[in-house]
Every structure is written in structure tokens, then in C-alpha cells.
Design a protein around this motif. Structure first.
Motif, PDB file in Angstrom:
ATOM      1  N   GLY A  57      17.814  48.088   5.018  1.00 19.65           N
ATOM      2  CA  GLY A  57      17.841  46.889   5.842  1.00 19.65           C
ATOM      3  C   GLY A  57      17.809  45.625   4.995  1.00 19.65           C
ATOM      4  N   ALA A  58      17.944  44.484   5.643  1.00 20.51           N
ATOM      5  CA  ALA A  58      18.105  43.213   4.925  1.00 20.51           C
ATOM      6  C   ALA A  58      16.888  42.847   4.080  1.00 20.51           C
ATOM      7  N   ARG A  59      15.671  42.985   4.630  1.00 21.13           N
ATOM      8  CA  ARG A  59      14.477  42.528   3.917  1.00 21.13           C
ATOM      9  C   ARG A  59      14.204  43.357   2.668  1.00 21.13           C
ATOM     10  N   LEU A  60      14.200  44.678   2.808  1.00 19.15           N
ATOM     11  CA  LEU A  60      13.949  45.534   1.653  1.00 19.15           C
ATOM     12  C   LEU A  60      15.076  45.458   0.636  1.00 19.15           C
ATOM     13  N   ALA A  61      16.306  45.318   1.128  1.00 19.61           N
ATOM     14  CA  ALA A  61      17.449  45.217   0.221  1.00 19.61           C
ATOM     15  C   ALA A  61      17.305  43.996  -0.682  1.00 19.61           C
ATOM     16  N   ALA A  62      16.877  42.895  -0.099  1.00 25.78           N
ATOM     17  CA  ALA A  62      16.701  41.678  -0.885  1.00 25.78           C
ATOM     18  C   ALA A  62      15.541  41.819  -1.861  1.00 25.78           C
ATOM     19  N   THR A  63      14.470  42.438  -1.423  1.00 23.92           N
ATOM     20  CA  THR A  63      13.283  42.574  -2.269  1.00 23.92           C
ATOM     21  C   THR A  63      13.524  43.508  -3.440  1.00 23.92           C
ATOM     22  N   LEU A  64      14.201  44.639  -3.187  1.00 26.22           N
ATOM     23  CA  LEU A  64      14.420  45.645  -4.226  1.00 26.22           C
ATOM     24  C   LEU A  64      15.772  45.512  -4.918  1.00 26.22           C
ATOM     25  N   ASP A  65      16.533  44.494  -4.531  1.00 23.29           N
ATOM     26  CA  ASP A  65      17.836  44.235  -5.149  1.00 23.29           C
ATOM     27  C   ASP A  65      18.756  45.451  -5.019  1.00 23.29           C
ATOM     28  N   ILE A  66      18.890  45.957  -3.777  1.00 22.66           N
ATOM     29  CA  ILE A  66      19.748  47.098  -3.490  1.00 22.66           C
ATOM     30  C   ILE A  66      20.596  46.770  -2.265  1.00 22.66           C
ATOM     31  N   SER A  67      21.520  47.670  -1.932  1.00 26.23           N
ATOM     32  CA  SER A  67      22.357  47.490  -0.752  1.00 26.23           C
ATOM     33  C   SER A  67      21.559  47.744   0.525  1.00 26.23           C
ATOM     34  N   ARG A  68      21.938  47.076   1.600  1.00 27.44           N
ATOM     35  CA  ARG A  68      21.240  47.262   2.878  1.00 27.44           C
ATOM     36  C   ARG A  68      21.343  48.690   3.389  1.00 27.44           C
TER      37      ARG A  68
END
Length: 242
Positions: free
Chosen positions: A110-121
Motif C-alpha cells: 500500500g501507499a504508506r508502507l511503500a513510501a516508508t520502506l522505499d518499495i512498490s505499492r
């Protein structure tokens, strides 16, 4: 002494003072400096932490004496210039830590974790939620997220008595270089209240963290929800003098 000198001195002193009765006097600073082959700054930093945790007390003009922590149910989690897990911190202080795994599942980032961990949604992430106890007493609710592709074993490993940080070091040779932490207030919902044994709507201490490996890549995102009456958070910000 290799590694962080003051940490090794602190840990050795803690083991040593457990065999000393309350009121017993510690050797003078100069004696301990010579014994551990460290500077006075390093020794004082180690002793300072033991004073803060209630294992030693300084009496002006007399010296440093052994005491015992005043709070038997209040455990301090340190955020210091080293990256270790909660298990390691509590074990160093002589406490027994156990975990009840509440959730261990695969989810979409998802968007929040993707941004935090620098990965794809769309990336699969493992969500690990644990109810953690110190000496049998409920202490906090911890939630951790890691990318499944890189750390697939986290989905099936038994974390009842295993540290996530220790697992990642042992099985992936992962070095943890930095931990960014934000602390705030969290009002617990019905599910959290039932797990922690408190009333719904009770205030909790919320620590949100992002752990980075050398090079700056984020590898673990997590939250810890602490009971204020049984936990405190301690930040130790120091200059790198050695």
C-alpha cells in the motif's frame, strides 16, 4: 576492548554488581578505568546509564554505591547511539522477555508502507504483531513490517522467544545502522485494549520507527504501543568522543 567500549563496560559492570549487596561500594573511577583500560569519559558514560536505571547511586564526597531499581514493573526502553531490539535491551538489564505472536501475515504494502520502506505499492510485506511481556507482565504491543521478497522466513519463524533483529542478523547478515523514531500519544481501540488489559480509550505511548541499513535503505518499519504505567522511553544523545 572492541566495539562500543562504554556498552561493554556497562554490561560487565551490571553483571558484576548483581553479586554485590545493596549498599556495597564500587571501586574508585581511577581503579575502574585502569581495570577496563578505558578513558574516564567512557567509564562515566557506562556508570551514568547504570545510575539512570537505578542499579548504582552516587553520593557526593563518598563514592558510588550499589542499589536496586526503584520500579520493579517500570522498564526503560533506550534509544541510544546503537541499533538493538527491545529483547536485547531488556535482557541486558536482567529481565525476561516473552512474546505472544498476535499476527504473522502477508499483506500488500500500500501507499504508506511503500513510501516508508522505499518499495512498490504492490510489493508483498510481512506484518508481524507481538504482545510483549517483561517478567510475565504485559509491557507493549509491537507491530513490524518487512519486505517478503527479501526476508521470506519472517513469515514462518517462531518469534515467541526470538528477536526480529537477532533473526535478521543471523539469517540475512543484516547490519542495522540507524533508527529514526517519532514518539507520540495513541488512544487505544477496543482490540488493543483487550490485548493490553486496559480500558478502551486509554492513552498509550506510541513509538513509530524506521530502521535503516548502511547505505540508507529502510528495512524495518514498526510501531510500539506502550503502557505508560509500566514503561518509559529514554533518549541518550551524545557526541562521538571516542
Amino acid at each position: 576492548m572492541a566495539g562500543h567500549k562504554y556498552e561493554q563496560v556497562r554490561d560487565h559492570l551490571l553483571r558484576r554488581i548483581r553479586d554485590v549487596p545493596v549498599g556495597g561500594q564500587m571501586p574508585a573511577e581511577s581503579v575502574l578505568c585502569a581495570e577496563y583500560e578505558v578513558s574516564r569519559i567512557t567509564l562515566r558514560r557506562a556508570v551514568d546509564e547504570l545510575v539512570q536505571d537505578g542499579y548504582l547511586v552516587r553520593e557526593h564526597g563518598r563514592g558510588t554505591f550499589v542499589t536496586r531499581p526503584r520500579y520493579h514493573l517500570k522498564h526503560r526502553e533506550r534509544f541510544v547511539n546503537e541499533v538493538t531490539g527491545f529483547y536485547t535491551q531488556m535482557a541486558r538489564q536482567g529481565h525476561t522477555v516473552t512474546s505472544e505472536v498476535v499476527a504473522q501475515e502477508r499483506i500488500r504494502a500500500g501507499a504508506r508502507l511503500a513510501a516508508t520502506l522505499d518499495i512498490s505499492r504492490a510489493t508483498s510485506v510481512i506484518r508481524l504483531e507481538r504482545l510483549r511481556r517483561v517478567n510475565g507482565v504485559v509491557h507493549h504491543l509491537a507491530e513490524s513490517f518487512v519486505a517478503e521478497e527479501r526476508f521470506p522466513g519472517v513469515l514462518t519463524t517462531d518469534f515467541t522467544s526470538t528477536s526480529l533483529y537477532a533473526y535478521l542478523r543471523a539469517h540475512h547478515d543484516l547490519l542495522l545502522a540507524r533508527n529514526e523514531i517519532v514518539v507520540g500519544l495513541h488512544i487505544c481501540d477496543e482490540r488493543e485494549a483487550a490485548l493490553l488489559g486496559v480500558a478502551e480509550g486509554s492513552p498509550l505511548l506510541l513509538a513509530t520507527s524506521c530502521v535503516f541499513e548502511p547505505g540508507g535503505k529502510p528495512v524495518i518499519h514498526g510501531t510500539s504501543k506502550f503502557l505508560p504505567e509500566t514503561a518509559e522511553l529514554s533518549f541518550d544523545i551524545v557526541a562521538d568522543v571516542e
